[in-house]
Design a protein around this motif. Sequence first.
Motif, PDB file in Angstrom:
ATOM      1  N   ASP A   1       7.364   9.358   3.747  1.00 15.19           N
ATOM      2  CA  ASP A   1       5.943   9.679   4.161  1.00 15.19           C
ATOM      3  C   ASP A   1       5.668  10.861   4.478  1.00 15.19           C
ATOM      4  O   ASP A   1       4.507  10.831   5.264  1.00 15.19           O
ATOM      5  N   ASP A   2       6.276  11.939   4.600  1.00 16.01           N
ATOM      6  CA  ASP A   2       5.903  13.145   5.285  1.00 16.01           C
ATOM      7  C   ASP A   2       4.947  14.049   4.548  1.00 16.01           C
ATOM      8  O   ASP A   2       4.399  14.981   5.334  1.00 16.01           O
TER       9      ASP A   2
ATOM     10  N   ARG B   1       0.779  -1.218   0.011  1.00 10.26           N
ATOM     11  CA  ARG B   1      -0.057   0.027  -0.034  1.00 10.26           C
ATOM     12  C   ARG B   1       0.720   1.077  -0.079  1.00 10.26           C
ATOM     13  O   ARG B   1       1.817   1.248   0.795  1.00 10.26           O
ATOM     14  N   SER B   2       0.638   2.254  -0.812  1.00  8.84           N
ATOM     15  CA  SER B   2       1.684   3.295  -1.215  1.00  8.84           C
ATOM     16  C   SER B   2       0.962   4.660  -0.530  1.00  8.84           C
ATOM     17  O   SER B   2       1.713   5.575  -0.368  1.00  8.84           O
ATOM     18  N   ASP B   3      -0.305   4.455   0.099  1.00  5.91           N
ATOM     19  CA  ASP B   3      -0.687   5.779   0.776  1.00  5.91           C
ATOM     20  C   ASP B   3       0.262   6.145   1.983  1.00  5.91           C
ATOM     21  O   ASP B   3       0.576   5.348   2.666  1.00  5.91           O
ATOM     22  N   PRO B   4       0.916   7.402   1.938  1.00  3.15           N
ATOM     23  CA  PRO B   4       1.613   7.896   2.866  1.00  3.15           C
ATOM     24  C   PRO B   4       1.078   7.675   4.455  1.00  3.15           C
ATOM     25  O   PRO B   4       1.866   7.818   5.262  1.00  3.15           O
ATOM     26  N   SER B   5      -0.026   7.845   4.418  1.00  2.18           N
ATOM     27  CA  SER B   5      -0.838   7.784   5.870  1.00  2.18           C
ATOM     28  C   SER B   5      -0.340   6.543   6.368  1.00  2.18           C
ATOM     29  O   SER B   5      -0.333   6.402   7.844  1.00  2.18           O
ATOM     30  N   ASP B   6      -0.283   5.363   5.676  1.00  2.00           N
ATOM     31  CA  ASP B   6       0.142   4.051   6.259  1.00  2.00           C
ATOM     32  C   ASP B   6       0.736   3.084   5.295  1.00  2.00           C
ATOM     33  O   ASP B   6       0.106   2.298   4.595  1.00  2.00           O
TER      34      ASP B   6
ATOM     35  N   LEU C   1      12.445  11.524 -10.665  1.00  2.00           N
ATOM     36  CA  LEU C   1      11.377  11.327  -9.976  1.00  2.00           C
ATOM     37  C   LEU C   1      10.004  11.553 -10.683  1.00  2.00           C
ATOM     38  O   LEU C   1      10.092  12.787 -10.926  1.00  2.00           O
ATOM     39  N   ARG C   2       8.874  10.741 -10.887  1.00  2.00           N
ATOM     40  CA  ARG C   2       7.896  11.053 -11.595  1.00  2.00           C
ATOM     41  C   ARG C   2       6.754  11.467 -10.958  1.00  2.00           C
ATOM     42  O   ARG C   2       5.945  11.928 -11.320  1.00  2.00           O
ATOM     43  N   GLY C   3       6.934  10.864  -9.572  1.00  4.72           N
ATOM     44  CA  GLY C   3       5.806  11.105  -8.515  1.00  4.72           C
ATOM     45  C   GLY C   3       5.461   9.741  -7.978  1.00  4.72           C
ATOM     46  O   GLY C   3       5.783   8.697  -8.191  1.00  4.72           O
ATOM     47  N   ARG C   4       4.518   9.858  -6.945  1.00  4.63           N
ATOM     48  CA  ARG C   4       3.919   8.947  -6.181  1.00  4.63           C
ATOM     49  C   ARG C   4       2.888   8.270  -7.008  1.00  4.63           C
ATOM     50  O   ARG C   4       1.920   9.101  -7.214  1.00  4.63           O
ATOM     51  N   SER C   5       2.724   6.986  -6.726  1.00  2.00           N
ATOM     52  CA  SER C   5       1.588   6.427  -7.767  1.00  2.00           C
ATOM     53  C   SER C   5       0.322   6.517  -7.155  1.00  2.00           C
ATOM     54  O   SER C   5      -0.537   6.260  -8.133  1.00  2.00           O
ATOM     55  N   CYS C   6       0.148   7.138  -5.921  1.00  2.00           N
ATOM     56  CA  CYS C   6      -1.285   7.210  -5.445  1.00  2.00           C
ATOM     57  C   CYS C   6      -1.986   8.290  -5.687  1.00  2.00           C
ATOM     58  O   CYS C   6      -3.172   8.525  -5.204  1.00  2.00           O
ATOM     59  N   TRP C   7      -1.012   9.170  -6.180  1.00  2.00           N
ATOM     60  CA  TRP C   7      -1.725  10.637  -6.685  1.00  2.00           C
ATOM     61  C   TRP C   7      -1.829  10.775  -8.110  1.00  2.00           C
ATOM     62  O   TRP C   7      -1.386  10.103  -8.935  1.00  2.00           O
ATOM     63  N   PHE C   8      -2.836  11.612  -8.370  1.00  2.00           N
ATOM     64  CA  PHE C   8      -3.202  12.045  -9.792  1.00  2.00           C
ATOM     65  C   PHE C   8      -2.056  12.710 -10.002  1.00  2.00           C
ATOM     66  O   PHE C   8      -1.131  13.242  -9.547  1.00  2.00           O
TER      67      PHE C   8
ATOM     68  N   PRO D   1       7.208   0.235  -0.641  1.00  2.00           N
ATOM     69  CA  PRO D   1       5.972   0.533  -0.482  1.00  2.00           C
ATOM     70  C   PRO D   1       5.571   2.001  -1.017  1.00  2.00           C
ATOM     71  O   PRO D   1       4.359   2.203  -1.284  1.00  2.00           O
ATOM     72  N   SER D   2       6.394   2.875  -1.154  1.00  2.48           N
ATOM     73  CA  SER D   2       6.302   4.267  -1.411  1.00  2.48           C
ATOM     74  C   SER D   2       5.364   4.398  -2.863  1.00  2.48           C
ATOM     75  O   SER D   2       4.515   5.225  -2.864  1.00  2.48           O
ATOM     76  N   GLY D   3       5.701   3.436  -3.811  1.00  2.00           N
ATOM     77  CA  GLY D   3       4.947   3.900  -5.163  1.00  2.00           C
ATOM     78  C   GLY D   3       5.748   4.858  -5.954  1.00  2.00           C
ATOM     79  O   GLY D   3       5.308   5.312  -6.810  1.00  2.00           O
ATOM     80  N   ASN D   4       6.758   5.445  -5.406  1.00  2.00           N
ATOM     81  CA  ASN D   4       7.559   6.362  -6.101  1.00  2.00           C
ATOM     82  C   ASN D   4       8.136   5.904  -7.285  1.00  2.00           C
ATOM     83  O   ASN D   4       8.793   4.814  -7.233  1.00  2.00           O
ATOM     84  N   THR D   5       7.990   6.726  -8.425  1.00  2.00           N
ATOM     85  CA  THR D   5       8.257   6.392  -9.906  1.00  2.00           C
ATOM     86  C   THR D   5       9.390   7.097 -10.437  1.00  2.00           C
ATOM     87  O   THR D   5       9.160   8.070 -10.295  1.00  2.00           O
TER      88      THR D   5
END
Length: 267
Positions: free
Chosen positions: A210-211, A61-66, A184-191, A154-158
């Motif tokens: 995850d900050d 799970r890549s959501d930074p909250s957990d 860095l292209r971004g974190r996968s969980c965001w648009f 798990p970050s999903g950083n691409t």
Amino acid sequence: WVCLEFNAAWGRDVLDGTALGEELAAELSRRADAADVRIMFIRRPGRTDPLTDGHTVLLARSDPSDSWCERLRIDSPADLLDIDFALLDGPPPGLGDSVDEPVVLVCAHGKRDQCCAVFGRPIAAALMSSFGPQVWECSHTGGHRFAPSMILLPSGNTYGRLSAGESVTAVEVASRDQVHLPGLRGRSCWFPAGQASEVAVRQQISCGIDDLAIIKQASDGTCVVAHVDGRRWMVETAVSELAPRPPSCGAAPKPVRPVVVTSIRNL
């Protein structure tokens, strides 16, 4: 994320029925769509021999909250049906062993795009020599014009278009709970607007993996980025247009419309 170790031939799409059979692929696709889960194939760099002792499965799970990642073994791909994908949108479900080090996925999906195989496989091999079992080749990650493409779990950083040395650095930095910014292209969980906004804030401050979180995204692409310490930024974005270029190897050029940041201000 549901990443299934699968060494046999991959189709153009992992769930097109070529690899798993039409019935299983259709059911997994239905369940993945319902739970907003992405299913990917993984394999060890250079490995194409049949698996004889089961399949590794990575759940993440890549959501930074957990954010979290777990590893387990199953006897056959059909055993994925025993996993409730809805559990992935929450705290670690305890279905496998916790994975504490960054997991590295490098796209090498030649059936989808030859560039991914040509550029991705050497990067995966180089990373394997430095990080061993943390590294996997994977199926299509999206944006093959950025090949070689790499995802860290798990970050999903691409990441895209990194050299072997830069890729090693990105993994080393992630191991220290930091984010390597070049490529860095971004974190996968965001648009896309959220991805661009988070990267832009990271370019201004030093912070852990995850900050930061996107807590608001307006229809015009304006995002609010929040830090765990309470700081917030309003980031305005716009869709730019670049000269046409091939979206993949051998394809005809198409317009490129990236999301770009136009302003950042503290709230």
